[in-house]
Design an enzyme around this catalytic site. Structure first.
Site, short mmCIF file in Angstrom:
data_model
loop_
_atom_site.label_atom_id
_atom_site.label_comp_id
_atom_site.label_asym_id
_atom_site.label_seq_id
_atom_site.Cartn_x
_atom_site.Cartn_y
_atom_site.Cartn_z
N LYS A 299 0.83 -1.21 0.00
CA LYS A 299 0.00 0.00 0.00
C LYS A 299 0.86 1.26 0.00
CE LYS A 299 -1.48 1.64 4.01
NZ LYS A 299 -1.40 3.00 4.56
N ASN A 300 1.81 1.34 0.95
CA ASN A 300 2.55 2.60 1.11
C ASN A 300 3.50 2.88 -0.05
OD1 ASN A 300 1.15 3.20 3.39
ND2 ASN A 300 2.74 2.51 4.81
N CYS B 273 -3.81 12.53 12.67
CA CYS B 273 -4.72 11.40 12.55
C CYS B 273 -4.72 10.65 13.87
CB CYS B 273 -4.34 10.51 11.38
SG CYS B 273 -2.82 9.59 11.64
N ARG C 79 1.49 14.04 13.04
CA ARG C 79 1.95 13.88 11.65
C ARG C 79 2.38 15.20 10.99
NH1 ARG C 79 -0.35 8.84 9.84
NH2 ARG C 79 1.51 8.78 8.54
N ASP D 22 4.43 0.07 12.20
CA ASP D 22 3.18 -0.46 11.64
C ASP D 22 2.91 -1.90 12.07
OD1 ASP D 22 2.89 1.96 10.41
OD2 ASP D 22 3.56 1.28 8.43
N ARG E 134 -8.49 0.11 4.53
CA ARG E 134 -7.55 1.04 3.89
C ARG E 134 -6.25 0.34 3.54
NH1 ARG E 134 -7.66 6.92 6.61
NH2 ARG E 134 -6.28 7.19 4.85
N1 EPU Z 1 8.14 13.69 11.42
C1 EPU Z 1 8.53 14.92 11.87
N2 EPU Z 1 8.53 15.96 10.98
C2 EPU Z 1 8.16 15.79 9.68
C3 EPU Z 1 7.78 14.52 9.23
C4 EPU Z 1 7.79 13.47 10.12
O1 EPU Z 1 8.86 15.08 13.03
O2 EPU Z 1 8.20 16.78 8.96
C5 EPU Z 1 8.13 12.55 12.36
C6 EPU Z 1 6.70 12.02 12.58
O3 EPU Z 1 6.02 12.78 13.55
C7 EPU Z 1 6.97 10.62 13.06
C8 EPU Z 1 8.23 10.23 12.27
O4 EPU Z 1 8.82 11.43 11.81
O5 EPU Z 1 7.30 10.64 14.42
C9 EPU Z 1 7.97 9.30 11.11
O6 EPU Z 1 7.10 9.92 10.20
P1 EPU Z 1 7.22 9.71 8.63
O7 EPU Z 1 7.18 11.03 7.99
O8 EPU Z 1 8.37 8.80 8.34
O9 EPU Z 1 5.87 8.93 8.32
P2 EPU Z 1 4.95 9.11 7.05
O10 EPU Z 1 5.77 9.25 5.84
O11 EPU Z 1 3.93 10.13 7.33
C10 EPU Z 1 4.84 6.57 6.48
C11 EPU Z 1 3.76 5.54 6.32
C12 EPU Z 1 3.19 5.17 7.68
C13 EPU Z 1 4.32 4.64 8.56
C14 EPU Z 1 5.43 5.69 8.66
C15 EPU Z 1 6.64 5.22 9.44
C16 EPU Z 1 2.85 6.10 4.15
C17 EPU Z 1 1.71 6.57 3.35
N3 EPU Z 1 2.70 6.08 5.48
O12 EPU Z 1 4.21 7.71 7.05
O13 EPU Z 1 2.25 4.13 7.46
O14 EPU Z 1 3.84 4.36 9.85
O15 EPU Z 1 5.88 6.05 7.32
O16 EPU Z 1 7.16 4.07 8.89
O17 EPU Z 1 3.86 5.72 3.59
C18 EPU Z 1 0.40 2.77 7.98
O18 EPU Z 1 0.57 2.20 6.89
O19 EPU Z 1 -0.39 2.31 8.86
C19 EPU Z 1 1.13 4.00 8.27
C20 EPU Z 1 0.77 4.86 9.21
#
Ligand code: EPU
Length: 448
Positions: free
Chosen positions: A46-47, A140, A145, A331, A425
């Site tokens: 998915k991701n 969320c 996030r 996850d 989802r």
């Molecule tokens: N973070 C910051 N600042 C930012 C961005 C992120 O502090 O500008 C922090 C977040 O608060 C968090 C950490 O960095 O503590 C990780 O966040 P990341 O940005 O890596 O997550 P994401 O890209 O929003 C993706 C997956 C998530 C998965 C995370 C971590 C997608 C669509 N989503 O989210 O998937 O948990 O990476 O591996 O790729 C799920 O599938 O259930 C899911 C939530």
């Protein structure tokens, strides 16, 4: 089927049985206590698929993606891209995305609001159109996030970025036709920021270096697709990614990697039911920390074909801490906790969530099923109980929903799982897959 405007019904495609999942009466009834046996296969990630779809905004040519899972999140991303002008055609697990004509650079809030990952459109939209107005997705269930790193990185590439009335507007400064390469250091290795900035940098003028980049397999998959489209990228999968911008990208035909989180969930289904299962379509290197923990818990794992044979007879308590890849994935924290709630013998497991600030809501639901868990801040202390007992429970986010289904497989009695709008989802036909190997899970809707 083909469309150029967002029509939910037509994009729903293979997941048409999911349309009613937001109704509170729709639930799964999981009859617990059955051993599983046989073979099942993991779907596409998915991701990965979600971010690969947004790469269609980068080229006027058609992008063909294979192994795209039938999920409501994929449908939502298709609707968002269609609203921007991408022609989305789906046939089974193949998606054709024709980005010849992009009609606008501002995805509507009502659509973005349904899918956080759609914020990642900002990178390719800006690179292609020179401007992008994307609503802030907000927090969320699992945390706030933030997207600070995405915004900082776009500014380093020369974009002017403002945030007003909940909308991020990014544009090229006056006269510029392309972003310009730059040196970006991420404060944290954010998956989404790394992906957004890679997509912005591939069409920039000159070289971009992203330091402290995320190492996740989905980042490597995106680099694989972009390279297949003509991008010049080195170092994906390491902390330093170097991108030499090119003037244009072409189409590609590309297969999405298998979903490592679904793979982990299916392996855990075998472990929690103390069964032997063959799980096909796994890339073991994507699951290193998870496989190590399954072995530490007492499972045996053997490579078989393109997957793994897992066997479990008793489960030991253990400690785990979620970390960015290659650490243990956040996850799979909730699904693994369901397993630890059933650990045999004496011993306490400690599970520490370090990535998201609110990702332990499943603890209260597991407690309702008789799990012995104490929560201290972001740490859960778990003592295995001889038997979980069925109860009505709710999945509070996608992975918590999967954790509830797993707990239901092991529980005495019939567990009712609500919150399917989350489950659907991210898991393609989870109940069908598990039923095919001996589970008894029914999707119930009073209105049906
Ligand atoms: N973070 C910051 N600042 C930012 C961005 C992120 O502090 O500008 C922090 C977040 O608060 C968090 C950490 O960095 O503590 C990780 O966040 P990341 O940005 O890596 O997550 P994401 O890209 O929003 C993706 C997956 C998530 C998965 C995370 C971590 C997608 C669509 N989503 O989210 O998937 O948990 O990476 O591996 O790729 C799920 O599938 O259930 C899911 C939530």
């Amino acid at each position: 089927m083909s469309l150029s405007a967002p029509t939910a019904a037509s994009l729903q495609g293979a997941s048409s049985d999911l349309t009613s999942n937001t109704r509170p009466d729709v639930r799964l009834e999981v009859s617990g206590g059955r051993r599983l046996s046989g073979e099942l296969r993991v779907s596409g990630a998915k991701n990965s698929a979600l971010v690969l779809m947004t790469a269609s905004l980068l080229s006027r040519d058609t992008l063909r993606l294979r192994n795209v899972p039938p999920l409501t999140d994929i449908t939502a991303m298709g609707e968002i891209l269609a609203a921007l002008g991408v022609r989305v055609t789906r046939s089974g697990e193949t998606l054709d995305l024709d980005g010849e004509t992009i009609i606008q650079a501002a995805p509507p809030y009502e659509l973005v609001n349904t899918l956080r990952a759609s914020f990642f459109c900002i990178g390719p939209l800006l690179a292609r159109m020179g401007t992008a107005q994307v609503p802030l997705p907000g927090g969320c269930q699992i945390g706030s996030r933030p997207v600070v790193e995405h915004v900082k990185g776009l500014k380093t590439l020369g974009a002017t970025v403002t945030i007003e009335h909940g909308v991020v507007t990014a544009s090229l400064p006056g006269g510029a036709r392309r972003l310009s390469g730059g040196h970006i250091h991420l404060d944290c290795p954010s998956v989404g920021a790394t992906e957004t900035l890679m997509m912005a940098a591939v069409l920039a003028e000159g070289e971009t270096v992203i330091d402290n980049a995320a190492l996740e397999p989905e980042v490597v998959d995106l680099a694989g697709l972009l390279i297949a489209m003509g991008a010049r990228i080195q170092g994906a999968g390491t902390p330093t990614i170097t991108i030499s911008g090119v003037a244009r990208l072409h189409g590609a035909d590309y297969a999405v990697i298998p979903d490592r989180i679904e793979a982990g969930t299916l392996l855990l289904a075998a472990a929690i039911t103390r069964s032997t299962l063959k799980v096909g379509s796994i890339i073991p290197e994507h699951l290193g920390a998870v496989l190590t923990k399954l072995e530490e818990a007492g499972c045996t794992l053997q490579p078989e074909g393109d997957g793994l044979l897992i066997s479990a007879s008793s489960i030991r308590a253990l400690d785990l801490r979620t970390m960015p890849f290659p650490g243990f994935p956040t996850d799979l924290q909730a699904p693994f906790m369901s397993l630890l709630a059933t650990a045999d013998g004496i011993g306490t497991s400690l599970v520490v969530e370090t990535i998201f600030e609110n990702r332990l809501q499943h603890v209260a639901e597991l407690q309702r099923m008789g799990a012995s868990i104490r929560l201290q801040g972001n740490t859960a202390c778990i003592e295995g109980v001889p038997r979980l007992s069925a109860a009505p429970v709710r999945g509070t986010d996608l992975r918590a929903s999967a954790a509830m289904v797993l707990a239901g497989l092991a529980a005495e009695g019939t567990t009712t799982v609500r919150g399917l709008e989350f489950l659907d989802r991210g898991y393609a036909g989870l109940e069908h897959k598990l039923n095919a190997v001996g589970a008894c899970i029914r999707r119930i809707s009073d209105a049906a």
